[in-house]
Design a protein around this motif. Structure first.
Motif, mmCIF file in Angstrom:
data_model
loop_
_atom_site.group_PDB
_atom_site.id
_atom_site.type_symbol
_atom_site.label_atom_id
_atom_site.label_comp_id
_atom_site.label_asym_id
_atom_site.label_seq_id
_atom_site.Cartn_x
_atom_site.Cartn_y
_atom_site.Cartn_z
ATOM 1 N N UNK A 1 -20.484 -0.915 -25.265
ATOM 2 C CA UNK A 1 -19.786 -1.614 -26.257
ATOM 3 C C UNK A 1 -18.376 -1.981 -25.700
ATOM 4 N N UNK A 2 -18.047 -2.976 -25.986
ATOM 5 C CA UNK A 2 -16.607 -3.453 -25.823
ATOM 6 C C UNK A 2 -15.724 -4.262 -27.059
ATOM 7 N N UNK A 3 -14.816 -3.460 -27.533
ATOM 8 C CA UNK A 3 -13.917 -3.965 -28.680
ATOM 9 C C UNK A 3 -12.590 -4.416 -28.297
ATOM 10 N N UNK B 1 -18.365 -19.384 -32.084
ATOM 11 C CA UNK B 1 -18.370 -18.216 -31.505
ATOM 12 C C UNK B 1 -18.664 -16.832 -32.066
ATOM 13 N N UNK B 2 -18.444 -16.553 -33.342
ATOM 14 C CA UNK B 2 -18.672 -15.585 -34.057
ATOM 15 C C UNK B 2 -20.182 -15.374 -34.102
ATOM 16 N N UNK B 3 -20.942 -16.628 -34.249
ATOM 17 C CA UNK B 3 -22.356 -16.462 -34.260
ATOM 18 C C UNK B 3 -22.963 -16.063 -32.744
ATOM 19 N N UNK C 1 -23.007 -8.483 -31.556
ATOM 20 C CA UNK C 1 -21.698 -8.037 -31.699
ATOM 21 C C UNK C 1 -21.138 -8.725 -32.948
ATOM 22 N N UNK C 2 -19.822 -7.830 -33.556
ATOM 23 C CA UNK C 2 -19.651 -7.838 -34.838
ATOM 24 C C UNK C 2 -17.907 -8.139 -34.937
ATOM 25 N N UNK C 3 -17.426 -8.658 -36.060
ATOM 26 C CA UNK C 3 -16.091 -8.606 -36.431
ATOM 27 C C UNK C 3 -15.901 -7.616 -37.248
#
Length: 573
Positions: A499-501, A550-552, A557-559
């Motif tokens: 995971x990259x945040x 982009x968020x979709x 991945x999440x915000x």
């Protein structure tokens, strides 16, 4: 009632003088009267000296000290700024008038008036376009380098006056230099260096003596600032009564010129326009910087765009009244402020007194020796040479240090306009270089807290399959490839990452190019079995991202609202 109030508010916005006149007191007038008299004492020698520095007849400096300050008093937002001829503008005028294509046209007086008019028009156009914030685009190192370079040019131009010699262009001809030294005027040297000594004495030594004698601060200011006028009087008496053969100012017309708005050909205006643009820019930047100094000391506010209107009107007034371009002068402003000026009434009083001097006492100016004026200029200019600033700037920021050095050398080697252009270009390049390589931190959690800090600076908790990255700059076309390369390098260094945040606390914008690269990076990471997330994004950034898919595309991945939320969910194996 509201309509009347709005009209009054707009009137005071355009004419700030209306605001302070409404509540003007007798106490303020007493302070302004004293300050106006002291400032007027400075205006005479400085007006003549700066006109001669610009290569113009002395009256152009005197005329520029009468009507322009009155116009500034009407429109200006600084209550203590002293507008008139200044040294930096004078050397820029001299540079323009000595340019081959300008000098070939002849009539330098007419050229100077055009410079005044065009500078005023440029400032008014800038005001119309709401370009008051332009002052922020010239960095302090560039301005310091320019000021120091211009000051060195001024010093170089005044030393021959101090020694009473003329400086032809000798090149490598040593015989030419020998001939110059043979023309040294001993009388001019005596007058010049005596004037220099007297002016220095009227500075810190005189102030120290007066303070030791418990003289009031206002009287200390008054006495110490009389140095230039006393120097001029004594030097002039030496020329008259000792019959010394030295270069003098010469005839100065009595009274005022006829107001004139029809001067110069279209071709001359076109050729002078680039020089006028630079004079307007530097005059504005210097004036606002000086105005802010005194305004901050009294908790007052300066309106940059209104200052453009005020300075533009002042320069147009200089043009039609036969004066050279004007700006706010640092030394005069500080004298005006220190002498107790409360409003621009002080400058109105100073301009009135100078007008009387021009009408009735012009013949007294004829025998002022140029060596004494050179001494006045040197004493005013030498503090502007701040070579020690270069070392300080260099230690703090190499990019700014390079820009400061380049500006100074550019002014000395190539000229005023070329030097400052070089400095501005180098500053922009330095800014773009910094923007293209933003600071990116791999972060971890401080034990026992929810704070996340750089792993290179703090002892923090990290996780083998979770990478937390904080980008300390908005993401744009200029830096997105660097950011992408940094992420890829970290993934090669830590092959177990799942995971990259990306922590967006310092990101205020993401442009279209950067968004496209982020989308491609997300697809690549997903293909490699890794998930990209975002945390702590600001509202305006999220608003822009929500207008895209982009968020979709991030899913799964999440915000995350907080980085801690991301860690609690993703840190588990």
């Amino acid at each position: 009632m509201t309509s009347s109030h709005n009209r009054e508010s707009r009137l005071m916005q355009l004419f700030p003088i209306v605001g302070w006149l409404k509540s003007y007191t007798r106490e303020e007038f007493n302070g302004d009267l004293f300050a106006g008299i002291i400032t007027a004492i400075l205006l005479v020698p400085q007006g003549i000296a700066y006109a001669i520095l610009a290569g113009l007849p002395p009256q152009l400096g005197l005329y520029a000290s009468i009507l322009p300050p009155i116009l500034y008093a009407l429109f200006g937002t600084s209550r203590t700024l002293s507008v008139g001829p200044v040294s930096i503008a004078a050397i820029m005028i001299a540079s323009a008038l000595n340019a081959p294509q300008i000098s070939a046209l002849g009539d330098p007086i007419q050229s100077a008036l055009i410079l005044s008019a065009e500078s005023g028009v440029v400032m008014l156009l800038m005001a119309l376009l709401r370009m008051g914030g332009l002052v922020n685009f010239i960095s302090h190192p560039v301005l310091t380098g320019f000021t120091s370079g211009a000051a060195l040019l001024i010093i170089g131009s005044q030393l021959p006056q101090l020694f009473g010699i003329k400086m032809p262009s000798c090149g490598l001809d040593t015989g030419c230099y020998n001939a110059i030294f043979q023309t040294i005027n001993i009388a001019a040297i005596l007058i010049g260096f005596s004037a220099l000594g007297l002016l220095i004495f009227f500075g810190k030594p005189m102030i120290f003596i007066l303070k030791k004698a418990n003289v009031s601060l206002s009287l200390v200011t008054a006495i110490s600032k009389c140095g230039p006028l006393l120097t001029i009087i004594l030097a002039t008496l030496a020329v008259i009564y000792c019959h010394q053969q030295v270069a003098v100012v010469g005839s100065v017309p009595s009274g005022f010129p006829v107001l004139n708005i029809t001067f110069g050909s279209i071709e001359k205006w076109r050729l002078l326009l680039p020089y006028s643009g630079f004079i307007a820019l530097i005059a504005y930047v210097e004036s606002v910087a000086i105005a802010k100094v005194t305004a901050n000391l009294r908790g007052e506010k300066i309106a940059p765009n209104q200052e453009l209107i005020a300075l533009g009107a002042a320069n147009l007034a200089a043009a039609i009244s036969g004066g050279m371009p004007v700006a706010g002068g640092f030394s005069r402003t500080m004298v005006n402020f220190s002498a107790g000026a409360r409003t621009q009434m002080a400058m109105l009083i100073a301009a009135g007194l100078l007008a009387l001097a021009v009408i009735f006492f012009s013949p007294w100016f004829e025998n002022i020796p140029k060596a004494a004026l050179a001494a006045i200029i040197l004493v005013a200019i030498i503090p502007l040479v701040k070579l020690n600033n270069i070392a300080v700037t260099w230690r703090y920021d190499r990019g700014d240090g390079i820009a400061e050095i380049a500006t100074l050398l550019g002014v000395l080697v190539y000229g005023i306009e070329e030097g400052i252009t070089l400095g501005i270009v180098l500053t922009l390049i330095s800014h773009l270089r910094k923007t293209s390589k933003p600071h990116i931190a791999v972060v971890g959690r401080l034990p026992g807290s929810e704070h996340y800090r750089n792993i290179k600076r703090h002892r923090v908790e990290t996780w083998p399959h979770l990478l937390l990255l904080r980008v300390d700059e908005s993401i744009t076309f200029a830096n997105i490839n660097y950011i992408e390369d940094f992420i890829n390098a970290e993934l090669r260094r830590q092959p177990g990452i799942k995971h990259i945040v990306l922590i967006f606390t310092s990101i205020s914008d993401i442009d279209t190019t950067a968004l496209e690269v982020l989308e491609n990076l997300n697809h690549t990471l997903q293909a490699l079995g890794m998930t990209l997330h975002i945390s702590e994004a600001k509202g305006p950034v999220l608003d822009k991202l929500e207008k895209t898919d982009f968020i979709e595309q991030l899913k799964p991945g999440k915000v995350f609202f907080h980085t801690e939320d991301a860690v609690r969910e993703l840190a588990r194996p």
